[in-house]
Design an enzyme around this catalytic site. Structure first.
Site, PDB file in Angstrom:
ATOM      1  CD  GLU A  84      21.327  15.443  20.968  1.00  0.00           C
ATOM      2  OE1 GLU A  84      21.177  14.844  19.890  1.00  0.00           O
ATOM      3  OE2 GLU A  84      21.450  16.676  21.044  1.00  0.00           O
TER       4      GLU A  84
ATOM      5  CB  CYS B 218      21.013  21.531  20.156  1.00  0.00           C
ATOM      6  SG  CYS B 218      20.962  23.331  20.121  1.00  0.00           S
TER       7      CYS B 218
ATOM      8  CD  GLU C 267      23.001  26.127  14.127  1.00  0.00           C
ATOM      9  OE1 GLU C 267      23.604  27.030  14.705  1.00  0.00           O
ATOM     10  OE2 GLU C 267      21.762  26.052  14.111  1.00  0.00           O
TER      11      GLU C 267
ATOM     12  CE  LYS D 190      12.371  17.729   6.167  1.00  0.00           C
ATOM     13  NZ  LYS D 190      11.383  17.518   7.222  1.00  0.00           N
TER      14      LYS D 190
ATOM     15  N   GLY E 274      19.905  19.709  13.188  1.00  0.00           N
ATOM     16  CA  GLY E 274      19.279  18.444  13.559  1.00  0.00           C
ATOM     17  C   GLY E 274      20.304  17.499  14.151  1.00  0.00           C
TER      18      GLY E 274
END
Ligand code: NAD
Length: 489
Positions: free
Chosen positions: A385, A284, A250, A175, A228
């Site tokens: 973040e 990331c 991750e 997905k 994600g």
């Protein structure tokens, strides 16, 4: 306008519900495509097809046959690289040159590498005390793997799940993020053309709360590879408890990029800017906290600000654009919201901080690259973040202070160190608590390199040879050679 569909059991198809939604070009706000919107029924069908492929044609293929198919798919991707670069540019809002030079060729290079390691997950022969018995291990595929990917490098991160899953003999139900699904849908055609049997690769597109959760909880799915945010990763770990499903995570980061006074100044400044601004900061491992030793702090802040201010923000389709748009209205709101938070926390805005004006930016989600100085590591802009073109500069006293600030984070994805002192490099790479450490560089990625997340940046490991083992499970075999009856009954 183009249409992008689900890919289930070797066929492009509409969602069972017939629902679709629009994909938006973040550079101008225009609708560029309609996308089939899957639901749990489509996921169930995809997982059943994947299981059937594993039990049938794909599962029966040799590692050499798998290798040939993956290598051909990589070739086809390179042959159609421009088409895929254009799709990625329009979907994510990234500069066309970045899509051309990074996203597509890097995705193809990973796929090519995975084609070379289809027989590499080798087991061991284990010495055991009984000379009449032999012990050996086998690494076997899980069967059906679930992949869930984010929006920042859609094709690359999708290939990072398809590649190792298929290389090791699994089937996959993948997905992509709903807002950037175009290339993940389009790439299925290349795998089919390369000879991949129906059901080995399935793509379902739709919301995480329905489609994503249905993948994680489907009884056929024995392993889920997720890339994600940490918040969603936590939710997936909770859901995985239901079927005791293996998960590989991750997740996010808030990576420090540390510049010592003995660094090569120009190299360090370039490293700080490129470290944070690749993909407009939507990366990331972005080096979002630049820690600078006090004697050169003012000079570094000034040089980084100059460099940032000189970059061309603009239409992603324009060859000269260096920073494109933010991926969506929602992410734009998040980034501009953090800029306001930084100001209200007392950080000093040195450059950027605003939305560029002018007709060429109309309808798009653009933010000037932004530098905050005199930030403390306790501020929210240093801890959370942001995932946009925002860098915070934090001064430090000495090596111990740099290590303390760098490691004072919930995350542990990456770190950067700029120094010319060889002894210091050895101390720093050991002291930093992150899965990757860059020394005098930043953002390099290679298929051969593992990419582990430490602490709340993830668990397990993806990429590289170590990451290949994430897609297989170990089986231990003990075989008797003595011919004697066993046991004591
Ligand atoms: P996100 O966590 O919001 O979404 C990622 C994917 O999960 C999407 O496909 C989404 O639809 C799906 N999802 C959402 N809720 C779900 C649920 N309840 N169950 C199952 N799936 C669900 O992340 P994002 O905003 O798309 O991407 C940005 C994040 O990804 C950042 O935190 C970034 O650091 C991280 N990221 C990490 C890496 C890495 O390698 N460590 C690489 C790229 C991005």
């Amino acid at each position: 306008m183009r249409e992008f569909k689900l890919f289930i059991d070797g066929q492009y198809c509409d969602a069972a519900s017939g629902e679709t939604y629009n994909s938006i070009h973040p550079g101008n706000g225009e609708v560029i495509a309609t996308i089939a919107k899957a639901g749990p029924d489509d996921v169930a069908r995809a997982c059943t097809a994947a299981q059937a492929a594993f039990d049938g044609g794909w599962g029966a293929m040799t590692s050499a046959e798998r290798s040939t198919i993956l290598a051909r798919a990589a070739e086809l991707l390179l042959e159609r690289a421009e088409e895929f670069a254009q799709l990625e540019m329009a979907d994510v809002g990234k500069p066309i040159n970045e899509a051309r030079n990074i996203d597509i060729p890097v995705a193809a290079s990973y796929l090519q590498w995975y084609s070379e390691v289809t027989d590499a997950a080798a087991g061991q022969t284990i010495p055991v005390p009984d000379p009449g018995q032999v012990d050996f291990t086998l690494y076997e595929p899980y069967g059906v793997v679930g992949g869930i990917a984010p929006w920042n490098f859609p094709l690359f991160l999708g290939i990072l799940k398809i590649g190792p899953a298929l290389a090791t003999g699994n089937c996959i139900v993948l997905k992509p993020a709903s807002i950037t699904a175009m290339t993940t849908s389009a790439v299925c055609e290349l795998f089919a053309e390369a000879g991949l049997p129906a059901g080995a690769l399935n793509v379902v597109i739709g919301p995480g709360s329905t489609v994503g959760e249905a993948i994680v909880t489907d009884p056929h799915v024995r392993m889920v590879s997720f890339t994600g945010s940490t918040a969603v990763g936590r939710r997936i770990i909770e859901l995985s408890q239901h079927n005791i499903t293996n998960v590989s995570m991750e997740l996010g980061g808030k990576s420090p990029n540390i510049i010592f006074a003995d660094a090569d100044f120009d190299q360090a400044v370039a490293g700080a800017v490129f470290g944070v601004l690749l993909n407009n900061g939507q990366n990331c491992i972005a080096g979002t906290r630049v820690l600078v030793e006090k004697p050169i702090y003012d000079d570094v802040v000034a040089a980084v600000a100059d460099k940032m201010a000189s970059l061309k923000v603009g239409n992603p389709a324009d060859e000269s654009t260096q920073l494109g748009a933010i991926v969506s209205q929602q992410q734009f709101d998040t980034v501009t919201g953090y800029i306001e938070i930084g100001k209200s926390e007392g950080a000093r805005l040195v450059c950027g901080g605003s939305v560029p004006g002018g007709p060429e930016f109309a309808g798009g989600f653009y933010v000037q690259p932004t530098l905050f100085a005199d930030v403390t590591n306790e501020m929210r802009v240093a801890r959370e973040e942001i995932f946009g073109p925002v860098l915070v500069a934090i001064p430090f006293e000495d090596e111990a202070d740099a290590i303390r600030i760098a490691n004072d984070t919930d995350y542990g994805l990456g770190s950067g160190v700029f120094t010319t002192n060889a002894d210091r490099i050895q101390r720093m790479v050991r002291a930093l608590k992150s899965g990757t450490v860059y020394v005098n560089c930043y953002n390099a990625v290679y298929p051969q390199s593992p990419f582990p997340g430490w602490r709340q940046s993830g668990n397990g490991v993806e990429r590289g040879m170590a990451g290949l083992f994430t897609y297989v499970r170990i089986k231990n075999v003990i075989q008797d050679l003595s011919g004697q009856p066993i046991g004591w009954f």
